[in-house]
Design a protein around this motif. Structure first.
Motif, PDB file in Angstrom:
ATOM      1  N   TYR A  32      74.269  -2.918 -60.605  1.00  0.00           N
ATOM      2  CA  TYR A  32      73.516  -1.824 -59.999  1.00  0.00           C
ATOM      3  C   TYR A  32      73.129  -0.804 -61.069  1.00  0.00           C
ATOM      4  O   TYR A  32      73.919  -0.516 -61.980  1.00  0.00           O
ATOM      5  N   VAL A  33      71.933  -0.241 -60.920  1.00  0.00           N
ATOM      6  CA  VAL A  33      71.479   0.840 -61.793  1.00  0.00           C
ATOM      7  C   VAL A  33      71.780   2.160 -61.098  1.00  0.00           C
ATOM      8  O   VAL A  33      71.277   2.427 -60.002  1.00  0.00           O
ATOM      9  N   LEU A  34      72.600   2.989 -61.741  1.00  0.00           N
ATOM     10  CA  LEU A  34      72.980   4.276 -61.165  1.00  0.00           C
ATOM     11  C   LEU A  34      72.122   5.420 -61.680  1.00  0.00           C
ATOM     12  O   LEU A  34      71.982   6.442 -61.019  1.00  0.00           O
ATOM     13  N   GLN A  35      71.558   5.237 -62.851  1.00  0.00           N
ATOM     14  CA  GLN A  35      70.759   6.309 -63.436  1.00  0.00           C
ATOM     15  C   GLN A  35      70.040   5.775 -64.662  1.00  0.00           C
ATOM     16  O   GLN A  35      70.550   4.903 -65.374  1.00  0.00           O
ATOM     17  N   GLN A  48      77.253 -11.635 -68.054  1.00  0.00           N
ATOM     18  CA  GLN A  48      76.992 -10.244 -67.701  1.00  0.00           C
ATOM     19  C   GLN A  48      76.347  -9.487 -68.846  1.00  0.00           C
ATOM     20  O   GLN A  48      75.490  -8.625 -68.623  1.00  0.00           O
ATOM     21  N   VAL A  49      76.734  -9.793 -70.082  1.00  0.00           N
ATOM     22  CA  VAL A  49      76.092  -9.168 -71.239  1.00  0.00           C
ATOM     23  C   VAL A  49      74.616  -9.526 -71.281  1.00  0.00           C
ATOM     24  O   VAL A  49      73.752  -8.674 -71.508  1.00  0.00           O
ATOM     25  N   VAL A  50      74.312 -10.796 -71.040  1.00  0.00           N
ATOM     26  CA  VAL A  50      72.921 -11.242 -71.030  1.00  0.00           C
ATOM     27  C   VAL A  50      72.134 -10.515 -69.942  1.00  0.00           C
ATOM     28  O   VAL A  50      70.999 -10.060 -70.157  1.00  0.00           O
ATOM     29  N   GLU A  51      72.736 -10.368 -68.756  1.00  0.00           N
ATOM     30  CA  GLU A  51      72.037  -9.700 -67.656  1.00  0.00           C
ATOM     31  C   GLU A  51      71.807  -8.224 -67.959  1.00  0.00           C
ATOM     32  O   GLU A  51      70.733  -7.685 -67.686  1.00  0.00           O
ATOM     33  N   LEU A  52      72.804  -7.557 -68.545  1.00  0.00           N
ATOM     34  CA  LEU A  52      72.630  -6.152 -68.899  1.00  0.00           C
ATOM     35  C   LEU A  52      71.562  -5.977 -69.976  1.00  0.00           C
ATOM     36  O   LEU A  52      70.787  -5.015 -69.941  1.00  0.00           O
ATOM     37  N   ALA A  53      71.522  -6.896 -70.941  1.00  0.00           N
ATOM     38  CA  ALA A  53      70.499  -6.816 -71.988  1.00  0.00           C
ATOM     39  C   ALA A  53      69.105  -6.996 -71.388  1.00  0.00           C
ATOM     40  O   ALA A  53      68.155  -6.294 -71.767  1.00  0.00           O
ATOM     41  N   ARG A  54      68.984  -7.952 -70.462  1.00  0.00           N
ATOM     42  CA  ARG A  54      67.689  -8.145 -69.793  1.00  0.00           C
ATOM     43  C   ARG A  54      67.300  -6.895 -69.010  1.00  0.00           C
ATOM     44  O   ARG A  54      66.150  -6.438 -69.057  1.00  0.00           O
ATOM     45  N   LEU A  55      68.271  -6.321 -68.296  1.00  0.00           N
ATOM     46  CA  LEU A  55      68.019  -5.104 -67.527  1.00  0.00           C
ATOM     47  C   LEU A  55      67.559  -3.975 -68.448  1.00  0.00           C
ATOM     48  O   LEU A  55      66.617  -3.235 -68.128  1.00  0.00           O
ATOM     49  N   ALA A  56      68.198  -3.840 -69.592  1.00  0.00           N
ATOM     50  CA  ALA A  56      67.835  -2.786 -70.542  1.00  0.00           C
ATOM     51  C   ALA A  56      66.394  -2.952 -71.014  1.00  0.00           C
ATOM     52  O   ALA A  56      65.617  -1.985 -71.057  1.00  0.00           O
ATOM     53  N   ARG A  57      66.024  -4.181 -71.374  1.00  0.00           N
ATOM     54  CA  ARG A  57      64.653  -4.423 -71.853  1.00  0.00           C
ATOM     55  C   ARG A  57      63.632  -4.128 -70.755  1.00  0.00           C
ATOM     56  O   ARG A  57      62.581  -3.523 -71.009  1.00  0.00           O
ATOM     57  N   ASP A  58      63.946  -4.539 -69.518  1.00  0.00           N
ATOM     58  CA  ASP A  58      62.993  -4.360 -68.425  1.00  0.00           C
ATOM     59  C   ASP A  58      62.801  -2.885 -68.087  1.00  0.00           C
ATOM     60  O   ASP A  58      61.670  -2.425 -67.858  1.00  0.00           O
ATOM     61  N   ILE A  59      63.895  -2.115 -68.037  1.00  0.00           N
ATOM     62  CA  ILE A  59      63.763  -0.690 -67.696  1.00  0.00           C
ATOM     63  C   ILE A  59      63.078   0.064 -68.829  1.00  0.00           C
ATOM     64  O   ILE A  59      62.260   0.956 -68.599  1.00  0.00           O
ATOM     65  N   GLU A  60      63.380  -0.298 -70.075  1.00  0.00           N
ATOM     66  CA  GLU A  60      62.718   0.342 -71.212  1.00  0.00           C
ATOM     67  C   GLU A  60      61.217   0.086 -71.159  1.00  0.00           C
ATOM     68  O   GLU A  60      60.410   0.985 -71.400  1.00  0.00           O
ATOM     69  N   ALA A  61      60.842  -1.160 -70.830  1.00  0.00           N
ATOM     70  CA  ALA A  61      59.423  -1.485 -70.736  1.00  0.00           C
ATOM     71  C   ALA A  61      58.766  -0.733 -69.577  1.00  0.00           C
ATOM     72  O   ALA A  61      57.625  -0.263 -69.685  1.00  0.00           O
ATOM     73  N   HIS A  62      59.495  -0.598 -68.471  1.00  0.00           N
ATOM     74  CA  HIS A  62      58.926   0.087 -67.302  1.00  0.00           C
ATOM     75  C   HIS A  62      58.617   1.545 -67.621  1.00  0.00           C
ATOM     76  O   HIS A  62      57.548   2.054 -67.244  1.00  0.00           O
ATOM     77  N   PHE A  63      59.540   2.228 -68.280  1.00  0.00           N
ATOM     78  CA  PHE A  63      59.338   3.636 -68.590  1.00  0.00           C
ATOM     79  C   PHE A  63      58.674   3.853 -69.944  1.00  0.00           C
ATOM     80  O   PHE A  63      58.427   5.000 -70.337  1.00  0.00           O
ATOM     81  N   GLY A  83      79.742   1.350 -66.827  1.00  0.00           N
ATOM     82  CA  GLY A  83      79.577   1.929 -68.154  1.00  0.00           C
ATOM     83  C   GLY A  83      78.185   2.459 -68.361  1.00  0.00           C
ATOM     84  O   GLY A  83      77.444   2.742 -67.412  1.00  0.00           O
ATOM     85  N   VAL A  84      77.830   2.599 -69.623  1.00  0.00           N
ATOM     86  CA  VAL A  84      76.516   3.104 -70.008  1.00  0.00           C
ATOM     87  C   VAL A  84      75.935   2.153 -71.047  1.00  0.00           C
ATOM     88  O   VAL A  84      76.660   1.410 -71.722  1.00  0.00           O
ATOM     89  N   LEU A  85      74.616   2.177 -71.160  1.00  0.00           N
ATOM     90  CA  LEU A  85      73.963   1.432 -72.236  1.00  0.00           C
ATOM     91  C   LEU A  85      72.769   2.222 -72.728  1.00  0.00           C
ATOM     92  O   LEU A  85      72.150   2.986 -71.985  1.00  0.00           O
ATOM     93  N   PHE A  86      72.473   2.055 -73.995  1.00  0.00           N
ATOM     94  CA  PHE A  86      71.283   2.629 -74.609  1.00  0.00           C
ATOM     95  C   PHE A  86      70.376   1.470 -75.007  1.00  0.00           C
ATOM     96  O   PHE A  86      70.841   0.490 -75.611  1.00  0.00           O
ATOM     97  N   THR A  87      69.099   1.601 -74.714  1.00  0.00           N
ATOM     98  CA  THR A  87      68.167   0.534 -75.078  1.00  0.00           C
ATOM     99  C   THR A  87      67.751   0.607 -76.535  1.00  0.00           C
ATOM    100  O   THR A  87      66.911  -0.165 -76.984  1.00  0.00           O
ATOM    101  N   VAL A  88      68.330   1.544 -77.271  1.00  0.00           N
ATOM    102  CA  VAL A  88      68.139   1.664 -78.707  1.00  0.00           C
ATOM    103  C   VAL A  88      69.495   2.081 -79.278  1.00  0.00           C
ATOM    104  O   VAL A  88      70.267   2.761 -78.598  1.00  0.00           O
ATOM    105  N   ASP A 110      68.646   5.785 -71.555  1.00  0.00           N
ATOM    106  CA  ASP A 110      70.100   5.905 -71.426  1.00  0.00           C
ATOM    107  C   ASP A 110      70.411   5.545 -69.973  1.00  0.00           C
ATOM    108  O   ASP A 110      70.026   6.275 -69.047  1.00  0.00           O
ATOM    109  N   ILE A 111      71.097   4.431 -69.745  1.00  0.00           N
ATOM    110  CA  ILE A 111      71.260   3.863 -68.411  1.00  0.00           C
ATOM    111  C   ILE A 111      72.735   3.819 -68.030  1.00  0.00           C
ATOM    112  O   ILE A 111      73.567   3.353 -68.810  1.00  0.00           O
TER     113      ILE A 111
END
Length: 916
Positions: free
Chosen positions: A321-324, A290-305, A207-212, A310-311
């Motif tokens: 896996y991060v596809l984009q 899995q929801v917790v892991e995706l939320a952590r991933l979202a926060r980490d990628i948002e902080a990195h960039f 799927g997709v996720l938005f960090t906002v 939009d992930i």
């Protein structure tokens, strides 16, 4: 380290892939991989390979010239040019050294084995990869270019990978991709294309996720969409995914489980869509972990960039896996931000209008009622008059209330290019002046405005009693208004007939403007009387429902009593066009319409003596209904009388799919149903109650008929208004002030008055051509952006508060036309798509105005996102005996095209996934 001219490939884990030669998407994936995120291994075919391909085939000059031609011709004409461009790339030979490096990189990637098991490569089962574009103008904060280019999944074999790279290059010259670049001023000479080749993730879920939160702009929330299988179905919008919102601080999750009927899965080559077994369709895709892991991933990628992302993600064997990851563009403002919350339109979006008023403390904007009149973005000319016209009609209907509040209240606004009602201010007005609850206006308008339960004001009996004199005065006035409106109908007929006989060309510009002002007054009077008369029908229908429920326990049958009414003018259109199609078939002339463009077909018919009976039918139709068209509230759109070929196009739609059942039979059935319901009710009531019911029913029926016929006539008054502007457009184009006559609709009445007062645009300080060009940019931009249902007073969208149950297999709306029907759902955006509809189909669309009426005779039922029980759709659906449910939140997204559904127009329900 940089990529040299001979380095056509770089692997994602190499420092060279961080360079611009990898394109936006490739460079960001390389950066994520180096930062330790789980990114599928792969390589990038760099922009150097693209340049080598262009040089080897001598295509640079041809591509630049063809793209310039496409840009000059405009979206309606550039398709053939783009086809030629893609054909050049398809025919081009891949340079040997480029192909050799791609093949070698693919072989090296295969040595690691597939992600599914990590084992050694299997020659009998070549490595499956995803091949995706990575242009230099993609994945930027100001323009993400999301979804503009093609991706190819489940590609295997060296030769297939090389061909897929070429296909990615071709996709830069589709209509969609070029429109995106033109809209953002992209330079044709600056296009450089890279391509990513990555191992396929054998996803169990994706799927997709938005960090906002993309709807509200809230930076404290993460929005996640999830579905079974590969993520392509989610990205393409082919499935209703699970929708989750996760609070970043508390971790609290709101879940709406989607009806995931299909999933994208690998095929022998490429992908296909497969059905999801029934047990998993309504099961949540993600576990809590899995929801917790995706939320952590979202926060980490948002902080990195260091910004919202939009992930795209996938889960295989419990690994994420991060596809984009790309920046989020076009976000609404965060809560409390001092901006409007709208995406920023290019060009000039600040259009002056008459009678605009400052914001107020109770502002809350919805598309109730006005969304039916103006379903699409409005032109500058249309918008410039709406505040004064709508404002005067509402103030006329509510005369007698606090004049200060009426003067200061801003009643209509423009957001996302569309017209919105200030429902919050109206609710406050009724609460303060009449003691009515906050929910009263929402119930009357049939809107989806959420009520703040903590601050909501309930019914206040004392204040209501104080307002009784006003209500009684309004009741008497409304009855007088009914009579005044009906008396106005023959006057309008006479005015318009006289207008049609006069020669406007003899009038100079100022005299023509004076003629326009005469018609403005007439139009405002007609719409004001229609608005007040409509309220009588709404009140009477509400009382009818209450009486049916209290006396007979049969509230649902109130709709049956309102069906099959005579003398509803809009209901005449479907039968008239059906008869025209039947006559064409009987005369053996159907092929002329089916085998020619509408304008050419009409010309041929007018030249054929044998077609005389059909032309007579067409001329009668245009005389009666020629002032109407789809989206008729927007004066930019030509009326049927201005462009009769549009009527021929509708008739052609009838012929292509078969004329279907005679709509007159459906209308006769509805009349019988009404008579039977009245007889049933009368037999169960004593004489006094029976007399009361008949009196209330007569008032409700008269009000419904008057509401729709009133709209027929105020649109008839609008026809001269449009004709006057068309003449201004022709004159000003001939003088060189405008480029095209229709450009007049991209000026405002304020602009026109300035030019007329000064004598010419230069003296008025206006460059009309530049003004039109800049406003067109904004208008066309809003046509590509979805509009929210509700907007707060600060201009930010308000996410709808739908209970979780509303996302189940039954969707709830407002019952509009009784009965129950099963059929195939067809999601239709414009009336021009009517050829897709058959007699057993269910039309599902956002909203519909009278221009859609001819389509109703072709379908079995209607589901709309907007509307109420006395909206145009509801009235005409009842005339045709057509089952209808309106005000179904997000119906065009939650119902899948081609899905079998059951529409219950008696209870206002839509059942999804109906079994035959």
């Amino acid at each position: 380290m940089t990529v040299s001219a001979t380095d056509f490939v770089c692997f994602l884990d190499a420092p060279a892939c961080l360079q611009p030669a990898s394109g936006g998407k490739g460079a960001r994936l390389a950066e994520l991989l180096r930062a330790g995120f789980r990114v599928p291994p792969g390589f990038v075919v760099t922009t150097a390979a693209w340049r080598a391909f262009i040089a080897a085939n001598g295509l640079a000059t041809q591509i630049a010239e063809l793209e310039r031609r496409a840009r000059a011709s405009g979206p309606g004409e550039w398709t053939s040019v783009l086809e030629a461009l893609r054909a050049l790339i398809e025919a081009g030979a891949m340079p040997a050294d480029v192909a050799r490096q791609i093949r070698a990189a693919y072989a090296r990637l295969a040595q690691a084995g597939p992600l599914s098991d990590g084992g050694p490569p299997n020659p009998a089962n070549p490595l499956r990869v995803a091949v995706r574009s990575s242009a230099t103008f993609e994945d930027r904060a100001e323009a993400s270019a999301a979804g503009q280019h093609r991706s190819f999944l489940n590609v295997h074999g060296e030769g297939a990978v090389v061909e897929a790279v070429k296909h990615c290059w071709e996709s830069a010259w589709t209509d969609l991709a070029l429109a995106y670049r033109v809209q953002r001023g992209g330079n044709p000479e600056g296009i450089e294309l890279a391509v990513i080749v990555q191992q396929m993730v054998p996803a169990d879920a994706a799927g997709v996720l938005f960090t906002v939160n993309p709807v509200t702009g809230d930076p404290n929330e993460i929005a996640i969409n999830a579905a079974w299988g590969l993520g392509d179905a989610v990205v393409a919008g082919h499935v209703t995914p699970d929708a989750l919102v996760v609070d970043k601080a508390s971790g609290v999750t709101r879940l709406e489980v989607g009806n995931k009927e299909i999933m994208t899965v690998p095929a022998a080559s490429g992908t296909t869509e497969a059905p999801v077994d029934r047990e998993r369709r309504r099961r949540a895709v993600l576990s809590a972990e899995q929801v917790v892991e995706l939320a952590r991933l979202a926060r980490d990628i948002e902080a990195h960039f260091d910004g919202p992302q939009d992930i795209e993600w996938a889960i295989a064997q419990e690994k994420v896996y991060v596809l984009q990851s790309r920046p989020v563009s076009g976000l609404p403002a965060a809560p409390g931000a001092p901006v409007t919350g709208e995406p920023v339109a290019p060009g000039d979006d600040d259009w002056p209008s008459v009678d605009q008023r400052p914001p107020g403390p109770f502002d809350l904007w919805t598309r109730a009622v006005l969304g039916e009149v103006w379903p699409q973005p409005v032109s500058p000319l249309m918008w410039s008059g709406i505040p004064v016209i709508i404002g005067r009609s509402i103030r006329y209907a509510l005369r007698g209330l606090d004049p200060r509040l009426m003067r200061e209240t801003r009643l209509v606004g423009r957001f996302y290019g569309r017209v919105y009602y200030n429902e919050g201010a109206l609710a406050n007005l009724f609460a303060e002046e009449l003691g009515l609850p906050d929910s009263f206006v929402s119930a009357v308008l049939g809107s989806q405005r959420p009520i703040d339960r903590d601050r909501a004001r309930g019914f206040r009996p004392v204040r209501f009693v104080q307002g009784v004199p006003f209500l009684l005065g309004r009741a008497v006035s409304q009855l007088q208004t009914r009579r005044a409106l009906e008396a106005l109908f023959p006057e309008i007929d006479r005015w318009v007939a006289e207008f049609g006989r006069q020669s406007l060309e003899r009038l100079d510009d100022r005299a023509l403007w004076a003629e326009f002002m005469v018609w403005v007054e007439r139009f405002t009077r007609a719409i004001s009387l229609q608005a007040e008369a409509s309220s009588v029908g709404i009140t009477a229908f509400t009382l009818l429902e209450w009486l049916m429920a209290r006396w007979l326990g049969a509230r649902d049958q109130a709709l049956d009593l309102m069906g099959g009414l005579p003398d509803v003018y809009a209901a005449e259109m479907g039968p008239a066009l059906w008869e025209m199609a039947q006559r064409l078939s009987a005369l053996g002339l159907a092929g002329i319409i089916l085998d020619n463009e509408p304008m050419a077909a009409l010309a041929r018919l007018r030249d054929m003596p044998a077609a005389g009976p059909v032309i007579e039918m067409l001329d009668r139709f245009l005389e009666r209904h020629g002032h109407r068209c789809p989206n008729e509230g927007e004066w930019l759109n030509p009326r049927w009388g201005d462009a009769p070929e549009l009527v021929i196009e509708i008739v052609a739609g009838y012929l292509r799919t078969g004329a279907g059942a005679d709509p007159r039979e459906g209308m006769a059935r509805q009349r019988r149903r009404r008579e039977e319901a009245l007889a049933w009710a009368g037999a169960r009531l004593d004489p006094v109650r029976r007399a009361v019911l008949r009196r209330v029913l007569a008032s409700a029926q008269h009000g419904a008929r008057l509401r729709d016929n009133g709209k027929y006539y105020y649109m008839k008054v609008a026809w001269p208004l449009r004709q006057i502007h068309v003449l201004f457009g022709k004159r000003w184009t001939a003088r060189g002030w405008l480029e095209h006559p229709e450009d007049i609709f991209f000026l405002t009445h304020v602009d026109l008055e300035r030019v007329l007062a000064a004598g010419n645009p230069e003296a008025a300080g206006l460059n009309l051509r530049r003004l039109v060009a800049e406003r067109r940019k904004a208008f066309e931009f809003w046509s590509t952006v979805a509009a929210p249902e509700v907007i707060r007073g600060d201009g930010r969208p308000l996410a709808p508060t739908m209970p979780a149950a509303a996302w189940g297999p039954v969707l709830r709306g407002i019952a509009a036309s009784g009965g129950c029907v099963r059929g195939i759902a067809r999601i239709v955006a414009e009336p021009q798509e009517m050829y897709r509809l058959g007699p057993n189909d269910i039309l599902v669309t956002r909203t519909a105005d009278p221009g859609w009426t001819p389509i109703f005779a072709r379908v079995a039922g209607v589901v709309l996102e907007l509307g109420g029980q006395l909206s145009h759709v509801a009235i005409v659906a009842r005339e045709y005996g057509l089952v209808a449910v309106v005000n179904v939140h997000d119906a065009t997204r939650r119902i899948r095209d081609g899905e079998l559904i059951v529409v219950d127009g008696t209870r206002g329900l839509v059942h999804l996934d109906a079994s035959p």
